[in-house]
Design a protein around this motif. Structure first.
Motif, short mmCIF file in Angstrom:
data_model
loop_
_atom_site.label_atom_id
_atom_site.label_comp_id
_atom_site.label_asym_id
_atom_site.label_seq_id
_atom_site.Cartn_x
_atom_site.Cartn_y
_atom_site.Cartn_z
N UNK A 163 5.32 -4.08 -20.30
CA UNK A 163 4.57 -4.71 -21.34
C UNK A 163 3.54 -5.75 -20.59
N UNK A 164 2.92 -5.05 -19.50
CA UNK A 164 1.89 -5.79 -18.81
C UNK A 164 0.93 -5.05 -18.03
N UNK A 165 -0.49 -5.44 -18.25
CA UNK A 165 -1.57 -4.45 -17.82
C UNK A 165 -1.53 -4.35 -16.43
N UNK A 166 -1.60 -3.24 -15.59
CA UNK A 166 -1.49 -3.07 -14.19
C UNK A 166 -2.68 -2.38 -13.56
N UNK A 167 -3.29 -3.06 -12.68
CA UNK A 167 -4.36 -2.19 -11.88
C UNK A 167 -4.10 -1.01 -11.44
N UNK A 168 -5.21 -0.02 -11.23
CA UNK A 168 -4.58 1.29 -11.03
C UNK A 168 -4.32 1.83 -9.57
N UNK A 169 -4.20 0.82 -8.75
CA UNK A 169 -3.95 1.00 -7.36
C UNK A 169 -2.90 -0.35 -6.90
N UNK A 170 -2.36 0.31 -5.61
CA UNK A 170 -1.29 -0.78 -5.02
C UNK A 170 -1.69 -1.27 -3.97
N UNK A 171 -1.49 -2.45 -3.40
CA UNK A 171 -1.83 -3.07 -2.24
C UNK A 171 -0.79 -2.85 -1.11
N UNK A 172 -1.03 -2.45 -0.01
CA UNK A 172 -0.13 -2.39 1.18
C UNK A 172 -0.56 -3.30 1.83
N UNK A 173 0.17 -4.69 2.03
CA UNK A 173 -0.25 -5.77 2.95
C UNK A 173 -0.10 -5.37 4.46
N UNK A 174 -0.99 -6.04 5.10
CA UNK A 174 -0.68 -5.92 6.82
C UNK A 174 0.49 -6.61 6.88
N UNK A 175 0.74 -7.85 6.36
CA UNK A 175 1.95 -8.65 6.67
C UNK A 175 2.07 -9.57 5.38
N UNK A 176 3.40 -9.73 5.16
CA UNK A 176 4.06 -10.48 4.02
C UNK A 176 4.79 -11.67 4.56
N UNK A 177 4.51 -13.05 4.05
CA UNK A 177 5.06 -13.97 4.59
C UNK A 177 6.55 -14.03 4.24
N UNK A 178 7.40 -13.86 5.53
CA UNK A 178 8.84 -13.69 5.64
C UNK A 178 9.48 -12.42 5.40
N UNK A 179 8.49 -11.54 5.35
CA UNK A 179 8.77 -9.98 5.06
C UNK A 179 8.76 -9.33 6.30
N UNK A 180 9.75 -8.41 6.51
CA UNK A 180 9.80 -7.47 7.76
C UNK A 180 10.29 -5.97 7.45
N UNK A 181 9.82 -5.53 6.21
CA UNK A 181 10.18 -4.15 5.86
C UNK A 181 9.12 -3.24 6.46
N UNK A 182 9.31 -2.27 6.96
CA UNK A 182 8.04 -1.34 7.26
C UNK A 182 7.29 -0.86 6.13
N UNK A 183 6.18 -0.55 6.26
CA UNK A 183 5.31 -0.16 5.52
C UNK A 183 4.70 1.47 5.80
#
Length: 230
Positions: A163-183
């Motif tokens: 129930x939310x409008x979404x942009x037609x693309x996904x952002x793959x960040x170079x880094x996420x604060x506190x995140x350690x998952x591979x991209x």
């Protein structure tokens, strides 16, 4: 001749696909070399063509939405999920899906992994992509919950589900604060070199088939001449 023609055409088709992939790779290289886009520029470009490969820098704020787990993903030989979080970039603009990274599914598929989500406004910089649709399976097929497991990253259906409008693309960040998952980054599923390799295989098969047919034809003629001489 029919079989030989089919084999040659298959080889030529693979060469055409290789040329397409080379053009895509060159376009990706140019996008990566360009300056990062702002969010409004990205939304404008979405109306003109593929967004995959563009760099984007935004300030994003988490919204009240479940973590999304895209099923049946493979990374370095492991099967698991790609995790996403919905973020707000601008007040009146579509929301942005941000890739949190790959997480192993484990042995028990009934137990979904718990993902650490972003809880504060953060500045994110990375590259964007759009997933190619699979004509054999493209529907969302959601398992409602938090996290929400889906089978295909169909942003149109996901937008309706949330129930939310979404942009037609996904952002793959170079880094996420506190995140350690591979991209994982695989914007082109099959490289031009692989298509060229397949083309070589088809042409090799065509050559072997032609040599075999030529040999059988010569052998048949010799047998016919021997029978006539007798």
């Amino acid at each position: 001749m029919l079989v030989f023609t089919i084999l040659v055409k298959l080889g030529l088709w693979q060469l055409d696909r290789a040329a397409e992939k080379q053009a895509l790779q060159q376009a990706l290289t140019l996008k990566q070399a360009a300056a990062p886009l702002d969010y409004q520029s990205l939304l404008v470009l979405a109306k003109r063509g593929s967004l995959t490969g563009y760099r984007l820098e935004v300030q994003a704020t988490p919204v009240d939405a479940p973590i999304i787990l895209l099923d049946n993903q493979v990374y370095e030989g492991h099967v698991g999920y790609l995790a996403y979080q919905v973020m707000r970039v601008e007040a009146d603009a579509p929301l942005l899906m941000v890739e949190l990274g790959f997480v192993d599914s484990g042995l028990d598929r009934q137990k979904l992994p718990q993902i650490t989500r972003m809880t504060q406004t953060v500045t994110l910089s990375g590259r964007v992509y759009q997933r190619a649709s699979n004509p054999l399976s493209q529907h969302l097929l959601p398992e409602v919950g938090d996290p929400m497991r889906i089978q295909n990253l169909n942003l149109t259906e996901l937008s309706q589900q949330l129930g939310m409008p979404l942009a037609p693309a996904i952002l793959q960040p170079e880094a996420i604060p506190g995140g350690a998952l591979p991209h994982p980054w695989l914007p082109i599923p099959m490289s031009a070199q692989k298509h060229q390799g397949y083309a070589l295989q088809w042409f090799s098969m065509a050559t072997v088939f032609l040599m075999l047919m030529t040999y059988l034809l010569i052998f048949k003629r010799k047998n016919k001449e021997s029978s006539e001489n007798k």
